[in-house]
Design a protein around this motif. Structure first.
Motif, PDB file in Angstrom:
ATOM      1  N   CYS A 261       1.941   5.376   5.154  1.00 41.52           N
ATOM      2  CA  CYS A 261       1.553   5.416   5.859  1.00 41.52           C
ATOM      3  C   CYS A 261       0.061   5.254   7.027  1.00 41.52           C
ATOM      4  CB  CYS A 261       2.457   5.372   7.310  1.00 41.52           C
ATOM      5  SG  CYS A 261       2.833   4.680   8.870  1.00 41.52           S
ATOM      6  N   TYR A 262      -0.598   6.845   6.853  1.00 40.30           N
ATOM      7  CA  TYR A 262      -1.607   6.919   7.612  1.00 40.30           C
ATOM      8  C   TYR A 262      -2.422   6.417   6.889  1.00 40.30           C
ATOM      9  CZ  TYR A 262       0.105  11.335   9.278  1.00 40.30           C
ATOM     10  OH  TYR A 262       0.819  12.662  10.366  1.00 40.30           O
ATOM     11  N   ARG A 263      -2.730   5.548   5.282  1.00 44.09           N
ATOM     12  CA  ARG A 263      -4.182   4.996   4.879  1.00 44.09           C
ATOM     13  C   ARG A 263      -3.996   3.415   5.023  1.00 44.09           C
ATOM     14  NH1 ARG A 263      -7.197   2.984   4.070  1.00 44.09           N
ATOM     15  NH2 ARG A 263      -9.066   2.078   2.217  1.00 44.09           N
ATOM     16  N   ALA A 264      -2.825   3.120   5.732  1.00 44.75           N
ATOM     17  CA  ALA A 264      -2.390   1.748   6.081  1.00 44.75           C
ATOM     18  C   ALA A 264      -3.009   1.607   7.983  1.00 44.75           C
ATOM     19  CB  ALA A 264      -0.776   0.982   6.314  1.00 44.75           C
ATOM     20  N   ALA A 265      -2.572   2.124   8.004  1.00 43.41           N
ATOM     21  CA  ALA A 265      -3.270   2.413   9.589  1.00 43.41           C
ATOM     22  C   ALA A 265      -4.964   2.902   9.893  1.00 43.41           C
ATOM     23  CB  ALA A 265      -2.198   4.080  10.696  1.00 43.41           C
ATOM     24  N   LEU A 266      -5.097   3.882   9.002  1.00 42.58           N
ATOM     25  CA  LEU A 266      -6.789   3.644   8.698  1.00 42.58           C
ATOM     26  C   LEU A 266      -7.516   1.708   8.411  1.00 42.58           C
ATOM     27  CD1 LEU A 266      -9.353   5.251   8.715  1.00 42.58           C
ATOM     28  CD2 LEU A 266      -8.697   5.608   6.540  1.00 42.58           C
ATOM     29  N   GLU A 267      -6.876   1.466   7.489  1.00 38.58           N
ATOM     30  CA  GLU A 267      -7.375   0.264   7.089  1.00 38.58           C
ATOM     31  C   GLU A 267      -7.532  -0.882   8.516  1.00 38.58           C
ATOM     32  OE1 GLU A 267      -8.671  -2.807   4.580  1.00 38.58           O
ATOM     33  OE2 GLU A 267      -8.496  -0.348   4.007  1.00 38.58           O
ATOM     34  N   LYS A 268      -5.838  -0.620   9.506  1.00 37.65           N
ATOM     35  CA  LYS A 268      -5.877  -1.390  10.489  1.00 37.65           C
ATOM     36  C   LYS A 268      -7.457  -1.190  10.859  1.00 37.65           C
ATOM     37  CE  LYS A 268      -3.568  -3.118  14.651  1.00 37.65           C
ATOM     38  NZ  LYS A 268      -2.329  -3.176  14.533  1.00 37.65           N
ATOM     39  N   VAL A 269      -7.510   0.059  11.522  1.00 38.85           N
ATOM     40  CA  VAL A 269      -8.709   1.220  12.967  1.00 38.85           C
ATOM     41  C   VAL A 269     -10.082   0.156  11.696  1.00 38.85           C
ATOM     42  CG1 VAL A 269      -9.352   2.911  13.418  1.00 38.85           C
ATOM     43  CG2 VAL A 269      -7.482   2.345  12.736  1.00 38.85           C
ATOM     44  N   ASN A 325       8.553   4.741   7.198  1.00 41.14           N
ATOM     45  CA  ASN A 325       9.683   4.209   5.737  1.00 41.14           C
ATOM     46  C   ASN A 325       9.801   3.269   5.105  1.00 41.14           C
ATOM     47  OD1 ASN A 325      10.820   7.514   5.430  1.00 41.14           O
ATOM     48  ND2 ASN A 325      12.235   6.366   7.385  1.00 41.14           N
ATOM     49  N   ARG A 326       9.459   2.418   6.354  1.00 45.83           N
ATOM     50  CA  ARG A 326       8.696   1.080   5.636  1.00 45.83           C
ATOM     51  C   ARG A 326       7.552   0.376   5.238  1.00 45.83           C
ATOM     52  NH1 ARG A 326       9.665  -3.164  11.105  1.00 45.83           N
ATOM     53  NH2 ARG A 326       9.702  -5.059   9.323  1.00 45.83           N
ATOM     54  N   VAL A 327       6.453   1.275   5.480  1.00 47.27           N
ATOM     55  CA  VAL A 327       5.910   1.188   4.417  1.00 47.27           C
ATOM     56  C   VAL A 327       5.646   1.860   2.985  1.00 47.27           C
ATOM     57  CG1 VAL A 327       3.028   2.016   3.958  1.00 47.27           C
ATOM     58  CG2 VAL A 327       3.828   1.642   6.334  1.00 47.27           C
ATOM     59  N   VAL A 328       6.714   2.387   2.946  1.00 49.57           N
ATOM     60  CA  VAL A 328       7.093   3.514   1.724  1.00 49.57           C
ATOM     61  C   VAL A 328       7.786   2.254   0.772  1.00 49.57           C
ATOM     62  CG1 VAL A 328       8.250   5.175   0.485  1.00 49.57           C
ATOM     63  CG2 VAL A 328       6.370   5.834   2.255  1.00 49.57           C
ATOM     64  N   ALA A 329       8.725   1.214   1.303  1.00 53.48           N
ATOM     65  CA  ALA A 329       9.534   0.504   0.632  1.00 53.48           C
ATOM     66  C   ALA A 329       8.690   0.108   0.149  1.00 53.48           C
ATOM     67  CB  ALA A 329      10.063   0.703   1.831  1.00 53.48           C
ATOM     68  N   PHE A 330       8.154  -0.703   1.588  1.00 57.40           N
ATOM     69  CA  PHE A 330       6.920  -2.118   0.581  1.00 57.40           C
ATOM     70  C   PHE A 330       6.247  -1.470  -0.743  1.00 57.40           C
ATOM     71  CE2 PHE A 330       2.672  -3.898   0.395  1.00 57.40           C
ATOM     72  CZ  PHE A 330       3.099  -5.737   1.045  1.00 57.40           C
ATOM     73  N   PHE A 331       6.072  -0.181  -0.505  1.00 54.72           N
ATOM     74  CA  PHE A 331       4.433   0.288  -1.704  1.00 54.72           C
ATOM     75  C   PHE A 331       5.665   0.090  -2.881  1.00 54.72           C
ATOM     76  CE2 PHE A 331       2.658   3.100  -4.281  1.00 54.72           C
ATOM     77  CZ  PHE A 331       1.422   2.912  -4.095  1.00 54.72           C
ATOM     78  N   LEU A 335       5.252  -1.629  -6.228  1.00 57.46           N
ATOM     79  CA  LEU A 335       4.640  -0.674  -7.182  1.00 57.46           C
ATOM     80  C   LEU A 335       5.247  -1.670  -8.910  1.00 57.46           C
ATOM     81  CD1 LEU A 335       2.792   1.240  -8.702  1.00 57.46           C
ATOM     82  CD2 LEU A 335       4.842   2.801  -7.807  1.00 57.46           C
ATOM     83  N   LEU A 336       6.450  -1.839  -8.563  1.00 58.28           N
ATOM     84  CA  LEU A 336       7.796  -2.541  -9.767  1.00 58.28           C
ATOM     85  C   LEU A 336       6.870  -3.414 -10.515  1.00 58.28           C
ATOM     86  CD1 LEU A 336      10.810  -3.101  -6.910  1.00 58.28           C
ATOM     87  CD2 LEU A 336      10.119  -0.832  -9.482  1.00 58.28           C
ATOM     88  N   LEU A 337       5.320  -4.298  -9.744  1.00 61.38           N
ATOM     89  CA  LEU A 337       4.853  -5.695 -10.259  1.00 61.38           C
ATOM     90  C   LEU A 337       3.324  -4.716 -11.376  1.00 61.38           C
ATOM     91  CD1 LEU A 337       4.515  -8.024  -7.779  1.00 61.38           C
ATOM     92  CD2 LEU A 337       6.090  -8.388  -9.215  1.00 61.38           C
ATOM     93  N   ALA A 338       3.592  -3.517 -10.919  1.00 59.05           N
ATOM     94  CA  ALA A 338       2.882  -3.050 -11.897  1.00 59.05           C
ATOM     95  C   ALA A 338       2.358  -2.867 -13.022  1.00 59.05           C
ATOM     96  CB  ALA A 338       2.411  -1.011 -11.029  1.00 59.05           C
ATOM     97  N   PRO A 339       3.131  -2.642 -13.639  1.00 64.28           N
ATOM     98  CA  PRO A 339       3.416  -3.286 -15.136  1.00 64.28           C
ATOM     99  C   PRO A 339       3.825  -4.241 -15.511  1.00 64.28           C
ATOM    100  CG  PRO A 339       5.476  -1.873 -14.750  1.00 64.28           C
ATOM    101  CD  PRO A 339       4.819  -2.453 -13.241  1.00 64.28           C
ATOM    102  N   LEU A 340       3.789  -5.238 -15.163  1.00 59.98           N
ATOM    103  CA  LEU A 340       4.288  -6.880 -15.452  1.00 59.98           C
ATOM    104  C   LEU A 340       2.790  -7.102 -15.145  1.00 59.98           C
ATOM    105  CD1 LEU A 340       5.174  -9.317 -16.040  1.00 59.98           C
ATOM    106  CD2 LEU A 340       5.204  -9.716 -13.262  1.00 59.98           C
ATOM    107  N   VAL A 341       1.609  -6.701 -13.993  1.00 58.69           N
ATOM    108  CA  VAL A 341       0.923  -7.225 -14.029  1.00 58.69           C
ATOM    109  C   VAL A 341      -0.345  -6.419 -15.255  1.00 58.69           C
ATOM    110  CG1 VAL A 341      -1.828  -6.628 -12.720  1.00 58.69           C
ATOM    111  CG2 VAL A 341       0.602  -7.227 -11.589  1.00 58.69           C
ATOM    112  N   GLU A 342       0.115  -4.887 -15.915  1.00 59.77           N
ATOM    113  CA  GLU A 342      -1.322  -4.743 -16.935  1.00 59.77           C
ATOM    114  C   GLU A 342      -1.019  -4.723 -18.171  1.00 59.77           C
ATOM    115  OE1 GLU A 342      -2.138  -0.002 -18.463  1.00 59.77           O
ATOM    116  OE2 GLU A 342      -0.212  -0.519 -17.371  1.00 59.77           O
ATOM    117  N   THR A 343       0.679  -5.551 -18.068  1.00 59.13           N
ATOM    118  CA  THR A 343       0.725  -6.142 -19.708  1.00 59.13           C
ATOM    119  C   THR A 343       0.115  -7.165 -19.764  1.00 59.13           C
ATOM    120  OG1 THR A 343       2.949  -5.518 -19.622  1.00 59.13           O
ATOM    121  CG2 THR A 343       3.172  -7.077 -21.152  1.00 59.13           C
ATOM    122  N   LEU A 344       0.254  -8.208 -18.912  1.00 60.87           N
ATOM    123  CA  LEU A 344      -1.335  -9.774 -18.483  1.00 60.87           C
ATOM    124  C   LEU A 344      -2.150  -9.275 -18.989  1.00 60.87           C
ATOM    125  CD1 LEU A 344      -0.887 -12.345 -18.012  1.00 60.87           C
ATOM    126  CD2 LEU A 344      -1.007 -12.707 -15.696  1.00 60.87           C
TER     127      LEU A 344
END
Length: 396
Positions: A261-269, A325-331, A335-344
């Protein structure tokens, strides 16, 4: 892909900090660390000095694989590209008796590698004097270090230059790279394909978000023909996170998850203060979750060269923090797509080599809990048959 190699779903990471999950109770501890979690029982003490457990595991497993592949293909010289401080090169040369040239673009790392070479030679000499009955595995050659940037798009003649004490006659090279970052892994593949002197390849990739676009992906005609084959930066960056390590963090539900969450807020700033500054590399902030969100943002601004004292909208930052908590859920979902992307990405590299008539295979050689970038791409210009599968087995 599963079956002939025994390959399971690839683990994902890319950052060394994520690779120590097993040491904190996550996953299965590799057998070599059962006696001592910080010292591999499969490496002698001189080769463990200055080397973290994760790297000990990696250099031993990849080094032994390279030795087998070198023997099978009759290579006269191994070239370690992106060699860093030379840990892998030292083990292959002084531990396994291979002729090794290590190429690294950072002069400081090369000087450090040369210093560590001398330390290791002295330690080996002392050990031999104490234990003269120990039989050395083969001839001892220090690695030959070269300061050189390897261009992914242009031939690197330095790769092909034989060492002064190399065998006379035709040179046969094996290229390897341990977690070669971004385009450096692609460069290894291209040099393998275009240089007749290079007869074998053992490459472990990393940092997929640093691949050139276009140029670094796709490489194969097959993947390039797929509808929607594109992989934007966000997906490639996500493939460089450790799924196993993050699952453990979720189970513990510790306060460190707040950092997302902190990192996302920093990105917006950052984007509001400097719209042209995209994807800034923010150096890690120790114990970030213990800071107030505004303190974190101020330190983050300073790390990317912006004014840390600029006015901040505290109400907006606090509203962001309420959504952690919503940021963690989104992340987590991303992340569930990570193995698929690496495999490709890895399949694209495998197919690229096979389309040109070379023999290639992906083998899991590292413990994924310890080293999540655990797949090595092996390629040869001669058929090896079942010998490919034997490369990943442990030495006695």
């Amino acid at each position: 892909m599963a079956g002939s190699t025994g390959w399971t779903e690839p683990a994902t990471a890319g950052y060394d900090a994520a690779g120590d999950a097993w040491g904190r109770g996550g996953g299965q501890t590799p057998s070599e660390f059962l006696e001592n979690p910080s010292q591999s029982s499969r490496l002698t003490a001189p080769f463990r000095k200055h080397v973290r457990p994760k790297k000990q595991h990696e250099i031993r497993r990849l080094g032994e694989l390279v030795k087998k592949l070198s023997d099978l293909t009759g290579c006269t010289q191994v070239v370690d590209v992106g060699s860093g401080q030379g840990h892998l090169s030292r083990f292959m040369s002084l531990g396994l008796g291979l002729m090794v040239k290590s190429i690294e673009g950072d002069q400081r790392l090369v000087e450090r590698a040369q210093h560590l070479d001398q330390q290791l030679l002295q330690a080996l000499e002392k050990e031999e004097k104490k234990n003269p009955q120990v039989v050395q595995r083969g001839p001892r050659h220090s690695p030959h270090h070269v300061v050189q940037w390897v261009d992914p798009t242009a031939p690197c003649e330095e790769l092909l230059l034989p060492l002064e004490n190399a065998q006379q006659g035709g040179i046969r090279l094996l290229l390897t790279g341990l977690h070669a970052c971004g385009d450096l892994s692609v460069a290894l593949l291209r040099h393998f394909c275009c240089c007749p002197e290079v007869v074998a390849l053992a490459s472990v990739g990393c940092c997929y978000m640093k691949l050139s676009d276009p140029g670094g992906y796709p490489l194969s005609q097959w993947v390039a023909g797929l509808p929607g084959y594109e992989l934007p930066y966000r997906l490639r960056e996500g493939a460089c996170h450790a799924l196993e390590e993050y699952a453990e963090r979720l189970q513990k539900a510790g306060p460190g998850l707040r950092t997302h969450c902190y990192r996302a807020a920093l990105e917006k700033v950052i984007r509001c203060a400097c719209p042209q500054l995209r994807r800034p590399g923010v150096q890690g902030i120790p114990r970030a979750h213990e800071l107030k969100i505004e303190e974190y943002v101020q330190r983050g601004l300073q790390r990317v060269g912006l004014d840390p004292q600029q006015p901040l909208n505290l109400a907006d930052l606090w509203a962001h923090q309420a959504q952690e908590n919503r940021v963690v859920a989104f992340f987590s979902l991303a992340l569930l797509l990570a193995p698929l992307v690496e495999t490709l990405i890895l399949l694209d590299r495998l197919l690229y080599l096979q389309e040109q008539g070379f023999h290639a295979e992906l083998l899991p050689i590292f413990s994924p809990e310890l080293s999540p970038r655990n797949l090595v791409l092996i390629a040869t210009k001669m058929p090896l048959g079942q010998a490919f599968s034997a490369l990943e087995t442990e030495d006695g």
